[in-house]
Design a protein around this motif. Structure first.
Motif, short mmCIF file in Angstrom:
data_model
loop_
_atom_site.label_atom_id
_atom_site.label_comp_id
_atom_site.label_asym_id
_atom_site.label_seq_id
_atom_site.Cartn_x
_atom_site.Cartn_y
_atom_site.Cartn_z
N GLN A 262 0.83 -1.20 0.00
CA GLN A 262 0.00 0.00 0.00
C GLN A 262 0.87 1.25 0.00
OE1 GLN A 262 -3.48 -0.77 2.34
NE2 GLN A 262 -3.77 1.40 2.69
N GLU A 263 2.00 1.19 0.73
CA GLU A 263 2.89 2.35 0.80
C GLU A 263 3.45 2.67 -0.59
OE1 GLU A 263 3.07 -0.31 2.90
OE2 GLU A 263 2.08 0.80 4.53
N GLU A 264 3.83 1.59 -1.31
CA GLU A 264 4.39 1.79 -2.64
C GLU A 264 3.34 2.39 -3.58
OE1 GLU A 264 7.35 -0.86 -5.17
OE2 GLU A 264 5.43 -1.83 -4.85
N PHE A 265 2.15 1.83 -3.51
CA PHE A 265 1.05 2.33 -4.35
C PHE A 265 0.81 3.82 -4.07
CE2 PHE A 265 -3.30 3.21 -5.46
CZ PHE A 265 -3.56 2.44 -6.58
N ASP A 266 0.76 4.16 -2.78
CA ASP A 266 0.50 5.56 -2.41
C ASP A 266 1.62 6.47 -2.88
OD1 ASP A 266 -1.86 4.82 -1.26
OD2 ASP A 266 -1.14 4.89 0.81
N ARG A 267 2.84 6.00 -2.78
CA ARG A 267 3.97 6.84 -3.20
C ARG A 267 3.92 7.09 -4.71
NH1 ARG A 267 8.80 8.77 -1.18
NH2 ARG A 267 10.16 9.40 -2.87
N ILE A 268 3.65 6.04 -5.47
CA ILE A 268 3.56 6.18 -6.92
C ILE A 268 2.46 7.18 -7.29
CG2 ILE A 268 2.88 4.97 -9.05
CD1 ILE A 268 4.40 2.51 -7.90
N PHE A 269 1.32 7.06 -6.65
CA PHE A 269 0.23 7.98 -6.97
C PHE A 269 0.51 9.39 -6.47
CE2 PHE A 269 -3.54 6.36 -9.16
CZ PHE A 269 -3.06 5.11 -9.49
N SER A 270 1.25 9.52 -5.36
CA SER A 270 1.51 10.88 -4.87
C SER A 270 2.45 11.62 -5.82
CB SER A 270 2.05 10.86 -3.44
OG SER A 270 3.36 10.35 -3.42
N VAL A 271 3.45 10.93 -6.38
CA VAL A 271 4.40 11.59 -7.29
C VAL A 271 3.83 11.71 -8.69
CG1 VAL A 271 6.71 11.46 -8.32
CG2 VAL A 271 6.37 10.79 -5.92
N ASN A 272 3.17 10.66 -9.17
CA ASN A 272 2.77 10.59 -10.59
C ASN A 272 1.40 11.21 -10.88
OD1 ASN A 272 5.04 9.02 -10.45
ND2 ASN A 272 4.19 7.25 -11.49
N VAL A 273 0.57 11.35 -9.84
CA VAL A 273 -0.79 11.86 -10.08
C VAL A 273 -1.08 13.11 -9.22
CG1 VAL A 273 -3.26 11.31 -10.10
CG2 VAL A 273 -1.58 9.51 -10.61
N ARG A 274 -0.94 12.95 -7.90
CA ARG A 274 -1.27 14.09 -7.02
C ARG A 274 -0.37 15.29 -7.33
NH1 ARG A 274 -0.24 13.70 -0.65
NH2 ARG A 274 1.87 14.10 -1.43
N ALA A 275 0.94 15.02 -7.49
CA ALA A 275 1.87 16.14 -7.72
C ALA A 275 1.56 16.89 -9.01
CB ALA A 275 3.32 15.65 -7.68
N PRO A 276 1.46 16.23 -10.18
CA PRO A 276 1.14 17.01 -11.38
C PRO A 276 -0.19 17.74 -11.30
CG PRO A 276 1.27 14.65 -11.89
CD PRO A 276 1.78 14.83 -10.50
#
Ligand code: NDP
Length: 254
Positions: A110-124
């Protein structure tokens, strides 16, 4: 532009700088690489400055935009390139060993999933939101996705994150078109980035295999992607908005 310390992002930064653009070379962890990108731009007669912000951090936006304001020193913002992304959790030694290539759903935390989405989706998403008051009318937004949204390779959370990113362009194009701002997405295929895709050169036959599944029969280079960004950022592309542009050399065409 985000994620310009190395790889495709560094190539985009150099290409835009060659067009006379003052480039904000954003990076996360690799200050030396970002400084190298800036130095190479300056050596070629261009202008750039480095700005740091960990896009997974809660204070990312304040840090990023404070550094951006300092670097711009009142000059206008004309182009936003959302390029920074992670394939897997860079703190996960197993993922790092496997070059970040997660094999299947059962291995994703879950941590990995959240990190990927935070950098790749939330950030942009929120970088774009914060850029809008600064972005000049007639400006350009280019998001960097991946051919993994079209081709069913593994990297499931990464591919899902790029699918979410691709949703942004047509909707924002409608929302921002009245200001003459275009919003497009570029989807590279496997690109010869020696920092991330080391397997292309380490695995016997890998490079040849990738070239063989590509219509143009060679490995894509970071400059192949950078040239398409420059095109979309140019006045020549003023009538192109809300589009997904595949820049994979025709990889795995149906
Ligand atoms: P790299 O891993 O070489 O570079 C990623 C960039 O993003 C670096 O500048 C890195 O900064 C930055 N970044 C990553 N995480 C963070 C973070 N948490 N905070 C701030 N910055 C961060 O990537 P590529 O050049 O390979 O890929 C560039 C883009 O192209 C990505 O969007 C990727 O998804 C896409 N793409 C790449 C393909 C390929 O084959 N390489 C294929 C298809 C799409 P730092 O190193 O300083 O931390």
């Amino acid at each position: 532009m985000t994620g310009a310390s190395r790889g495709i992002g560094a190539a985009i930064a150099r290409r835009l700088a060659a067009e006379g653009v003052l480039v904000a070379v954003h990076y996360g962890r690799r200050k030396a690489d970002a400084e190298q990108t800036v130095a190479s731009i300056e050596q070629a007669g261009g202008q750039a400055f480095a700005i740091r912000a960990d896009l997974a951090a809660d204070d990312a936006l304040d840090t990023l935009f404070s550094e951006l304001a300092t670097g711009l020193a009142g000059r206008p913002l004309n182009i936003l390139v959302n390029n920074a992304a992670v394939y897997a959790d860079p703190d996960d030694p197993a993922a790092a060993q496997a070059d970040g290539y997660v094999a299947g759903i059962s291995e994703v935390t879950q941590e990995e999933f959240d990190r990927i989405f935070s950098v790749n989706v939330r950030a942009p998403f929120f970088v774009t939101q914060r850029c809008l008051p600064l972005l000049a009318d007639g400006g350009r937004i280019v998001n960097i996705s991946s051919a993994v949204t079209r081709i069913a390779w593994p990297l499931l959370p990464y591919a899902m994150s790029k699918g979410a990113l691709e949703i942004m362009a047509p909707r924002l194009a409608n929302e921002l078109g009245h200001r003459g701002i275009t919003v497009n997405t570029i989807a590279p295929g496997i690109t010869d980035n020696t920092k991330t895709n080391t397997w292309l050169h380490d695995m016997p036959g890998a490079a040849e295999g990738v070239a063989a599944m590509t219509a143009l029969r060679r490995l894509g280079q970071p400059s192949d992607i950078a040239d398409v960004v420059a095109l979309l950022a140019s006045d020549d592309a003023r009538w192109v908005t809300g589009q997904l542009v595949d820049a994979s050399g025709g990889m795995a065409l149906a």
